[in-house]
Design a protein around this motif. Sequence first.
Motif, PDB file in Angstrom:
ATOM      1  N   ASP A  25       0.835  -1.198   0.000  1.00  0.00           N
ATOM      2  CA  ASP A  25       0.000   0.000   0.000  1.00  0.00           C
ATOM      3  C   ASP A  25       0.874   1.255   0.000  1.00  0.00           C
ATOM      4  O   ASP A  25       0.635   2.205  -0.753  1.00  0.00           O
ATOM      5  N   GLU A  26       1.903   1.242   0.819  1.00  0.00           N
ATOM      6  CA  GLU A  26       2.772   2.423   0.962  1.00  0.00           C
ATOM      7  C   GLU A  26       3.482   2.770  -0.332  1.00  0.00           C
ATOM      8  O   GLU A  26       3.654   3.959  -0.663  1.00  0.00           O
ATOM      9  N   VAL A  27       3.910   1.744  -1.103  1.00  0.00           N
ATOM     10  CA  VAL A  27       4.681   2.013  -2.322  1.00  0.00           C
ATOM     11  C   VAL A  27       3.796   2.154  -3.556  1.00  0.00           C
ATOM     12  O   VAL A  27       4.300   2.282  -4.670  1.00  0.00           O
ATOM     13  N   GLY A  28       2.484   2.131  -3.364  1.00  0.00           N
ATOM     14  CA  GLY A  28       1.584   2.477  -4.456  1.00  0.00           C
ATOM     15  C   GLY A  28       1.110   1.339  -5.333  1.00  0.00           C
ATOM     16  O   GLY A  28       0.599   1.590  -6.434  1.00  0.00           O
ATOM     17  N   LEU A  29       1.244   0.094  -4.883  1.00  0.00           N
ATOM     18  CA  LEU A  29       0.691  -1.006  -5.662  1.00  0.00           C
ATOM     19  C   LEU A  29      -0.832  -1.009  -5.554  1.00  0.00           C
ATOM     20  O   LEU A  29      -1.415  -0.484  -4.606  1.00  0.00           O
ATOM     21  N   ASP A  30      -1.484  -1.607  -6.525  1.00  0.00           N
ATOM     22  CA  ASP A  30      -2.938  -1.490  -6.656  1.00  0.00           C
ATOM     23  C   ASP A  30      -3.729  -2.543  -5.904  1.00  0.00           C
ATOM     24  O   ASP A  30      -4.857  -2.281  -5.481  1.00  0.00           O
ATOM     25  N   VAL A  31      -3.181  -3.741  -5.752  1.00  0.00           N
ATOM     26  CA  VAL A  31      -3.978  -4.836  -5.197  1.00  0.00           C
ATOM     27  C   VAL A  31      -3.063  -5.854  -4.541  1.00  0.00           C
ATOM     28  O   VAL A  31      -1.912  -6.034  -4.963  1.00  0.00           O
ATOM     29  N   PHE A  32      -3.566  -6.509  -3.493  1.00  0.00           N
ATOM     30  CA  PHE A  32      -2.848  -7.603  -2.840  1.00  0.00           C
ATOM     31  C   PHE A  32      -3.844  -8.738  -2.642  1.00  0.00           C
ATOM     32  O   PHE A  32      -4.950  -8.520  -2.155  1.00  0.00           O
ATOM     33  N   GLY A  33      -3.445  -9.949  -3.010  1.00  0.00           N
ATOM     34  CA  GLY A  33      -4.317 -11.105  -2.872  1.00  0.00           C
ATOM     35  C   GLY A  33      -3.740 -12.134  -1.922  1.00  0.00           C
ATOM     36  O   GLY A  33      -2.525 -12.323  -1.853  1.00  0.00           O
ATOM     37  N   PHE A 216      -9.671  -7.879 -16.503  1.00  0.00           N
ATOM     38  CA  PHE A 216      -9.053  -9.158 -16.841  1.00  0.00           C
ATOM     39  C   PHE A 216      -7.656  -9.153 -16.235  1.00  0.00           C
ATOM     40  O   PHE A 216      -6.887  -8.218 -16.430  1.00  0.00           O
ATOM     41  N   SER A 217      -7.335 -10.190 -15.466  1.00  0.00           N
ATOM     42  CA  SER A 217      -6.066 -10.277 -14.747  1.00  0.00           C
ATOM     43  C   SER A 217      -5.286 -11.504 -15.177  1.00  0.00           C
ATOM     44  O   SER A 217      -5.871 -12.555 -15.458  1.00  0.00           O
ATOM     45  N   LEU A 218      -3.971 -11.380 -15.202  1.00  0.00           N
ATOM     46  CA  LEU A 218      -3.078 -12.534 -15.284  1.00  0.00           C
ATOM     47  C   LEU A 218      -2.461 -12.751 -13.913  1.00  0.00           C
ATOM     48  O   LEU A 218      -1.940 -11.811 -13.303  1.00  0.00           O
ATOM     49  N   ASN A 219      -2.506 -13.981 -13.431  1.00  0.00           N
ATOM     50  CA  ASN A 219      -1.895 -14.347 -12.157  1.00  0.00           C
ATOM     51  C   ASN A 219      -0.701 -15.251 -12.461  1.00  0.00           C
ATOM     52  O   ASN A 219      -0.885 -16.335 -13.032  1.00  0.00           O
ATOM     53  N   ARG A 267       9.472 -15.197 -23.198  1.00  0.00           N
ATOM     54  CA  ARG A 267       8.285 -15.952 -23.585  1.00  0.00           C
ATOM     55  C   ARG A 267       7.893 -17.026 -22.573  1.00  0.00           C
ATOM     56  O   ARG A 267       6.967 -17.801 -22.814  1.00  0.00           O
ATOM     57  N   GLY A 268       8.583 -17.077 -21.437  1.00  0.00           N
ATOM     58  CA  GLY A 268       8.228 -18.017 -20.393  1.00  0.00           C
ATOM     59  C   GLY A 268       7.198 -17.448 -19.440  1.00  0.00           C
ATOM     60  O   GLY A 268       6.806 -16.276 -19.519  1.00  0.00           O
ATOM     61  N   ALA A 269       6.771 -18.283 -18.489  1.00  0.00           N
ATOM     62  CA  ALA A 269       5.656 -17.918 -17.612  1.00  0.00           C
ATOM     63  C   ALA A 269       6.069 -17.102 -16.398  1.00  0.00           C
ATOM     64  O   ALA A 269       5.229 -16.407 -15.824  1.00  0.00           O
ATOM     65  N   TYR A 270       7.346 -17.187 -15.974  1.00  0.00           N
ATOM     66  CA  TYR A 270       7.733 -16.579 -14.707  1.00  0.00           C
ATOM     67  C   TYR A 270       8.221 -15.148 -14.903  1.00  0.00           C
ATOM     68  O   TYR A 270       9.081 -14.879 -15.750  1.00  0.00           O
ATOM     69  N   ALA A 271       7.700 -14.227 -14.084  1.00  0.00           N
ATOM     70  CA  ALA A 271       8.120 -12.825 -14.123  1.00  0.00           C
ATOM     71  C   ALA A 271       9.210 -12.626 -13.073  1.00  0.00           C
ATOM     72  O   ALA A 271       8.981 -12.074 -12.001  1.00  0.00           O
ATOM     73  N   VAL A 272      10.417 -13.098 -13.378  1.00  0.00           N
ATOM     74  CA  VAL A 272      11.535 -13.076 -12.442  1.00  0.00           C
ATOM     75  C   VAL A 272      12.680 -12.287 -13.054  1.00  0.00           C
ATOM     76  O   VAL A 272      13.051 -12.518 -14.206  1.00  0.00           O
ATOM     77  N   ILE A 296       1.338 -11.072  -9.079  1.00  0.00           N
ATOM     78  CA  ILE A 296       2.555 -11.876  -9.040  1.00  0.00           C
ATOM     79  C   ILE A 296       2.662 -12.573  -7.691  1.00  0.00           C
ATOM     80  O   ILE A 296       2.653 -11.926  -6.642  1.00  0.00           O
ATOM     81  N   GLN A 297       2.790 -13.915  -7.729  1.00  0.00           N
ATOM     82  CA  GLN A 297       3.002 -14.707  -6.515  1.00  0.00           C
ATOM     83  C   GLN A 297       4.474 -14.595  -6.133  1.00  0.00           C
ATOM     84  O   GLN A 297       5.344 -15.234  -6.726  1.00  0.00           O
ATOM     85  N   LEU A 298       4.768 -13.757  -5.144  1.00  0.00           N
ATOM     86  CA  LEU A 298       6.155 -13.475  -4.761  1.00  0.00           C
ATOM     87  C   LEU A 298       6.683 -14.400  -3.679  1.00  0.00           C
ATOM     88  O   LEU A 298       7.746 -14.994  -3.809  1.00  0.00           O
TER      89      LEU A 298
END
Length: 337
Positions: A25-33, A216-219, A267-272, A296-298
């Motif tokens: 929240d402090e750094v301005g992200l939009d959503v947490f799941g 529409f979201s990508l998880n 082109r892979g699935a992981y955002a690392v 993103i599942q961190l």
Amino acid sequence: MSLDPGGVGPAQRLREVVEEIALADEVGLDVFGVGEHHRPDYGASAPAIILAAAAERSSRIRLTSAVTVLSSDEPVRVFQQFATLDLLSGGRAEIMAGRGSFTESFPLFGYDLADYDELFAEKLDLLLALRDGGPVTWSGRHRAALRDQEVHPRPLQDPLPVWVAVGGNPHSVVRAGTLGLPLALAIIGGEPERFAPLARLYREALGRAGHAEQPFSLNVHGFVADTSQRAGDVYYPAHSEVMNRIGRERGWGPTNRRTFDAQVGLRGAYAVGSPEQVAEKILFQHELFGHWRTLIQLAIGSVPHREALRAIELLGTEVAPLVRAEVARRAAATASA
């Protein structure tokens, strides 16, 4: 919300998650799941309670389940819990409803896996009826009927957002579009390009049913650190331990660093990677899907809390500004074309 197999128990991990939400929240992200699990290696069997604690530590960020296993839950209680969260948070709650990729909750709450899909369809129907407000009259096969029943409290948001979370099942994608509900598509492996037809299928279903465009979201799984090497070195051991442990339960083959690094590529699935690499990955996927949100599942497995906090900081201060600026530029270019 995985537990650290090296020793972090639920009491510590739950407090850490609330701290992570406060920083997001402090750094301005939009959503947490926060996802729902009923296993010894996960600490979140009651996401609404965790999110309610975080509501008192935050002011702007949206708070969602990711996901609520609606098939084995009670829709009346789900609605009441998230309506309460919505009131506590000042109108920031969302429900992300799914059938569940883990099945431990079905025997726990007395449901038959043979009814897997029927349970979800029926309970989603009831949840949406409850969301509509007013006296509810409803009947189904898997719970007692309701007749002119009022359900309280009512949320601040009208309607309370309900998303449908899917793992690639075309029927589920069409169902979300037909109902006019936002869609969350989980991609945890393979090439995301292969999932792009599902986005088209969803939008076609929306159109056929006469609905306007929906969020529409990508998880995805991912991690960000100051350098790409650091991101991989921190995230890979935790990620591989969890995926191999779950894989042994499900009959998957083992993962290794070479396979992981391939999934980290564009082109892979992981955002690392570094902030620039993660932003590039999100923007590449945005070209494929035109989605509104990336979750993103961190913090998986034994990722240290301090590293997760740094990743959240980088997402908010570096990745998100890059992505927002480029998406705005693309939108402006399209509008002027």
